[in-house]
Design an enzyme around this catalytic site. Structure first.
Site, mmCIF file in Angstrom:
data_model
loop_
_atom_site.group_PDB
_atom_site.id
_atom_site.type_symbol
_atom_site.label_atom_id
_atom_site.label_comp_id
_atom_site.label_asym_id
_atom_site.label_seq_id
_atom_site.Cartn_x
_atom_site.Cartn_y
_atom_site.Cartn_z
ATOM 1 N N ASP A 262 0.825 -1.201 0.000
ATOM 2 C CA ASP A 262 0.000 0.000 0.000
ATOM 3 C C ASP A 262 0.867 1.261 0.000
ATOM 4 O O ASP A 262 1.807 1.388 0.794
ATOM 5 C CB ASP A 262 -0.906 -0.011 1.233
ATOM 6 C CG ASP A 262 -1.764 1.229 1.331
ATOM 7 O OD1 ASP A 262 -2.655 1.381 0.491
ATOM 8 O OD2 ASP A 262 -1.540 2.035 2.260
ATOM 9 N N GLU A 297 1.511 -0.026 -4.945
ATOM 10 C CA GLU A 297 0.701 1.165 -5.159
ATOM 11 C C GLU A 297 1.647 2.346 -5.003
ATOM 12 O O GLU A 297 2.236 2.537 -3.939
ATOM 13 C CB GLU A 297 -0.435 1.290 -4.149
ATOM 14 C CG GLU A 297 -1.288 2.530 -4.423
ATOM 15 C CD GLU A 297 -2.218 2.897 -3.282
ATOM 16 O OE1 GLU A 297 -3.221 3.574 -3.546
ATOM 17 O OE2 GLU A 297 -1.939 2.532 -2.128
#
Length: 608
Positions: A262, A297
């Site tokens: 993330d 990401e």
């Protein structure tokens, strides 16, 4: 094939009792408190670790650490049966009866990802509830489920990005045994499992590291969550190890097939090699013998992290497999909805050209100035990357959940526009990802939800309202009051999928569309991707989008599309090969509104 790894942190069951290790350089003394048993002093080493091996503990023993007057859970606990407020529990990771000894994973070119939130995917709200819908996912054509974070969070419901105990599997989802059952059952059916992990911050509630390991953080870097995690300051080698071992823990102890990292753009680190690079390299060194997919990401569109000869360098593939491509979502969202507010404003000027660039080259922003980001430049050149280096989507948890009401795409676009976007997503050479419920055009929202208390709960409510204050539809206080309360049980419950809706007539055409498109992908697109990267080129002529991807054996995959609500005429000779799929039958060269066709031409002009 090694699937278990002793951890240098936490509690490890050995043949001679249990070994406890806590890194607490800020504590002169630490005691192990065994629930219902003795309190035992631990030995402090010069490296800041406090250690104890004792036969007075075994698998199932519950324990905490006592530092002065403070009782804290183990930051590397495998299991936290009473959530963050209770004791940690010793787990013998060697006792699960795995049946997947021959599983090597599935290659990346076969991937069709399906993102889900365990707590709201099924009525049960746990890992066993996910297992109950495996047959549906397989019939759809999904190859991999991608699970939102499952590390222990505060409260009864949470998206998962407020994780505090990063090694502990959420008790309410089924704990360590539940996750292992899920992965083992998935592998038995040929499904891969990926997990989302968060290494850029800890959640705001229940983290005690500041009290006894202040070197876990650094004032060198500021993040939206406060002081940065210490990846490049004094004692950073222990901190880096904590997270690298965590990644290996998920992949080895839980037999997972990949991780999605993330918001790595929020990881501040000035060292060389930086933490993210070391993380990927280390995983590849330790696990070389099966398919493990590492997905980033990265809002900065840093193609250099992925390698593949970026900027002309003599560089092969890096350790990371792919990156979530937010640009892909944004350009198609603008094309099918016409929405140009907020960050969509960056794609408002000649939106079809942005679509063409994303489909042919990867990123829309490859170093250009972003007006939404106050005139800063965003991105790096990405044309050298293969199409499979990008995970593409038209919905995901962020893009649905960040809307004030958690509304899905069908609230903003016509059915015809969504069908067009779906065909582009599922038949293009990028790796597609679906968001749970998308395949039947699910009506249910996925709003932001969490379960904090006290001042933190009030701060979240206030922050959520302030976040939407600049949007035209939420200018009035009355309008902002209609935004679902993120702390309310009803907000979470509204997101729980109602699987009975699959039986409704309105769901059936969408399910058929997804199944048909994914069958075509498996039969025609995935074999081309097995050859390696595709070279993309694109043009926009008279409002008609024409994208071609050329593969190693000279085969060509072509997309022709009219992404608008008015008919368009394509040029003479613009269509190649045999049509694999089209949204409508053409009469002449006029393309009806929201027309999409995917064609294939094989080498030497032969039709595929």
């Amino acid at each position: 094939m090694k699937r278990y790894r002793r951890l240098p942190f936490g509690a490890e069951v050995t043949d001679d009792g249990v070994e406890f290790r806590l890194w607490a350089p800020g504590a002169e003394a630490v005691e192990l408190v065994i629930e219902g048993g003795p309190t035992l002093p631990m030995r402090r080493g010069e490296d800041g670790f406090h250690e104890l091996r004792t036969q007075q503990a075994n698998a199932g023993t519950r324990y905490r650490y006592k530092i002065g007057d403070l009782l804290v859970p183990d930051p590397a606990a495998r299991y936290q049966p009473q959530s963050l407020g209770g004791a940690s529990e010793v787990v013998d990771a060697r006792t699960f009866d795995w049946t997947d000894a021959n599983w090597k994973g599935r290659p990346w070119h076969e991937q069709v990802l399906y993102e889900l939130h365990v707590g709201s995917f099924s009525k049960r709200g746990d890992f066993d509830g996910v297992i109950g819908h495996f047959d549906h996912l397989l019939s759809l054509g999904v190859t991999t489920i991608e699970i939102m974070p499952v590390a222990e969070c505060p409260g009864r419901w949470n998206w998962g990005y407020d994780g505090v105990l990063l090694y502990a599997v959420e008790e309410r989802y089924g704990g360590p045994q539940g996750l292992k059952r899920l992965v083992d059952a998935a592998h038995a059916k040929g499904l891969s499992v990926m997990l989302d992990v968060v290494y850029n911050h800890f959640g705001p509630d229940g983290n005690y590291l500041h009290a006894y390991a202040p070197d876990f953080f650094t004032e060198k870097h500021k993040t939206p969550w406060g002081a940065g995690i210490n990846f490049d300051d004094r004692h950073s080698e222990v901190v880096r190890s904590f997270f690298i071992e965590n990644a290996l823990y998920w992949l080895q102890e839980y037999h997972l097939d990949g991780l999605r990292f993330d918001a790595v753009h929020a990881i501040a680190d000035d060292s060389k090699p930086d933490f993210v690079s070391e993380l990927g390299t280390r995983i590849r060194e330790v696990i070389p013998d099966r398919h493990v997919h590492l997905v980033l990401e990265n809002d900065q569109n840093r193609s250099s992290v992925l390698g593949f000869g970026y900027a002309g360098a003599e560089q092969g593939p890096g350790p990371f497999t792919a990156q979530w491509n937010d640009d892909y979502h944004h350009v198609l969202r603008v094309a099918v909805t016409g929405n140009t507010s907020g960050y969509y404003a960056d794609y408002a000027n000649e939106p079809l050209k942005h679509v063409a660039r994303v489909l042919a080259e990867g990123f829309a922003y490859q170093g250009e100035v972003s007006a939404h980001r106050d005139g800063t430049r965003r991105g790096e050149p990405s044309k050298a990357l293969p199409a499979t280096a990008f995970v593409s989507f038209i919905q995901n948890h962020d893009q649905v959940g960040n809307h004030a009401y958690g509304w899905r795409l069908h609230h903003f676009a016509s059915d015809e526009a969504i069908r067009a976007a779906t065909a582009i997503l599922l038949l293009g050479p990028q790796i597609p990802m679906l968001w749970m419920g998308q395949e039947w055009n699910c009506e249910q929202p996925f709003p932001f939800f969490c379960d904090f208390t006290g001042e933190l709960a009030d701060a979240v409510r206030k922050g959520r309202a302030e976040e939407f204050k600049s949007f035209p539809e939420f200018q009035s206080e009355e309008a902002r009051k209609r935004i679902p309360d993120p702390l309310a049980a009803s907000t979470f419950q509204s997101a729980v999928l109602d699987w009975s809706k699959l039986q409704q007539d309105s769901a059936k055409p969408w399910l058929a569309l997804y199944r048909d498109l994914l069958t075509l992908r498996r039969e025609h697109v995935s074999p081309l991707l097995a050859q390696g990267g595709a070279v993309g080129s694109a043009s926009v002529d008279n409002g008609v989008l024409n994208v071609q991807w050329r593969f190693a054996d000279a085969a060509v995959l072509q997309l022709v599309a009219n992404l608008g609500d008015q008919p368009r005429t394509h040029g003479e000779g613009a269509v190649l090969g045999r049509t694999l799929y089209a949204t409508a039958r053409l009469e002449g060269r006029e393309l009806p509104p929201w027309y999409v066709a995917v064609n294939r031409l094989d080498q030497e002009g032969a039709v595929g």
